[in-house]
Design an enzyme around this catalytic site. Sequence first.
Site, mmCIF file in Angstrom:
data_model
loop_
_atom_site.group_PDB
_atom_site.id
_atom_site.type_symbol
_atom_site.label_atom_id
_atom_site.label_comp_id
_atom_site.label_asym_id
_atom_site.label_seq_id
_atom_site.Cartn_x
_atom_site.Cartn_y
_atom_site.Cartn_z
ATOM 1 N NE ARG A 10 -5.447 14.842 0.873
ATOM 2 C CZ ARG A 10 -5.920 14.454 2.047
ATOM 3 N NH1 ARG A 10 -7.162 13.999 2.142
ATOM 4 N NH2 ARG A 10 -5.173 14.492 3.130
ATOM 5 C CD GLU A 58 -17.701 4.137 -4.063
ATOM 6 O OE1 GLU A 58 -17.204 4.578 -3.009
ATOM 7 O OE2 GLU A 58 -18.399 3.091 -4.116
ATOM 8 C CG PHE A 83 -13.352 3.519 -3.036
ATOM 9 C CD1 PHE A 83 -12.877 2.233 -2.847
ATOM 10 C CD2 PHE A 83 -13.297 4.403 -1.974
ATOM 11 C CE1 PHE A 83 -12.367 1.822 -1.621
ATOM 12 C CE2 PHE A 83 -12.784 4.001 -0.739
ATOM 13 C CZ PHE A 83 -12.323 2.720 -0.561
ATOM 14 C CG HIS A 109 -6.851 9.341 -0.684
ATOM 15 N ND1 HIS A 109 -7.435 10.576 -0.878
ATOM 16 C CD2 HIS A 109 -6.625 9.231 0.637
ATOM 17 C CE1 HIS A 109 -7.575 11.193 0.291
ATOM 18 N NE2 HIS A 109 -7.080 10.393 1.232
ATOM 19 C CG ASP A 117 -5.827 4.321 4.138
ATOM 20 O OD1 ASP A 117 -5.790 4.286 5.383
ATOM 21 O OD2 ASP A 117 -6.331 5.259 3.499
ATOM 22 N NE ARG A 167 -3.750 9.911 3.905
ATOM 23 C CZ ARG A 167 -3.793 8.878 4.725
ATOM 24 N NH1 ARG A 167 -3.581 7.655 4.249
ATOM 25 N NH2 ARG A 167 -4.045 9.031 6.010
#
Length: 313
Positions: A10, A58, A83, A109, A117, A167
Site C-alpha cells: 500500500r 464508496e 469496501f 488492506h 480487524d 497492509r
Amino acid sequence: MSDVKRIATRDSYGEELVKLGAEHEDIVVLDADLAEATRSGEFQKVYPDRFIDCGIAEENMMGVAAGLAAAGKVPFASSFAMFAVGRAYEQIRNSIGYPHLNVKIGASHAGISVGEDGATHQCIEDIALMRMIPGMVVINPSDYIEARAAVRAAYEYEGPVYMRFGRLAVPILNDRPDYKFELGKGVVLREGKDLTIFATGLPVYNCLEAAERLAAEDGIDAQVINIHTIKPIDEELIVAAAEKTGKIVTVEEHSVIGGLGSAVCDVLSEKAPTRVMKIGINDTFGESGPALELLKKYGLDTDGIYEKIKTFI
C-alpha cells in the site's frame, strides 16, 4: 529471514501516485475517508486540488470516478478492498465496467493479513468478483517494487484496472536489475523440474522459501512463478509450466474459489489438463488475530506451504 527489507505494498500506491501526478495533470485521486490508511493521502499533500475525499460513501465515489473518466480525467479511486468491492460492486460493474471507462481502483488492506480487524474487513473474494467483470484488468503485486510498477502500468493502460494492495509489510524480492513488469506476463523466480508453484501477492516470497526448503530437505526441485496479473493471465507460461513439470500448485491470500487457482485451472482444463493443488482460504471466513499468526493458521506461511506441497507430491 529477518534481515530482508519489508515494505507494505500500500505504501507503493501513495508514492507512485505522487510521482505520476508530477508527470500527468489528468490524474485525479479519490478516497472514501481512508486516505491515511490507503496512502492516497500522500497525493493529497502534494496535489490537494486534484484530490477528492468522498467520505464514507464508496458507491458514490465510484460514480464520481466514472464521471471524471468520461470527462477525460484518469481517476484513481481508493479504499479498503472490502469496501471498494464489497460495497460498490454494482457501481463498479455498471458505471465503470459496462462502459469500459478509464478508472483505476486502488484497493488496500486485502486478504486475511488485515489481522485484528477480523472477517468483516478481510476481503478474500475481491479477485473473484473483479475477474467476473468483462474487460477489467486485475493486478495483485507481490512486493513494493512490483506494486509501484503496477500503479504506473495501470495509468498507461486504457480501461478499468483493479489493483490489490496489502497492509502487512512484505519482503522485497524484485530488486533485480533485469526486473521488468508487463501486464499479463508472469515472472519465473526459480527454475525447477518436479512441479510448478504459481503464486500471487503476499505469499510469493513464502513460496520461494518453501521451494528452497523442498530442494534442500526433500530433493524436490520446484519452479516458482509469480503471477502478478491475474486478468489477463499468462496462458502461454501456464501451459508451458504444466508441460514441463506435470504438477501444479497455486498459492494465494484469497479464497480458493474464483481466484488465482481457478484462473489457472480454467487455462489448464482447456489447454493442458494437469493435476493441481490450490492453497488459499478454503471456503471459510477469516477471523481476528495478529496477521502473521493468521497466515500460519491458514497455511500461508512458509511452513504451511512446504507441508502442503510435500503431501501433494
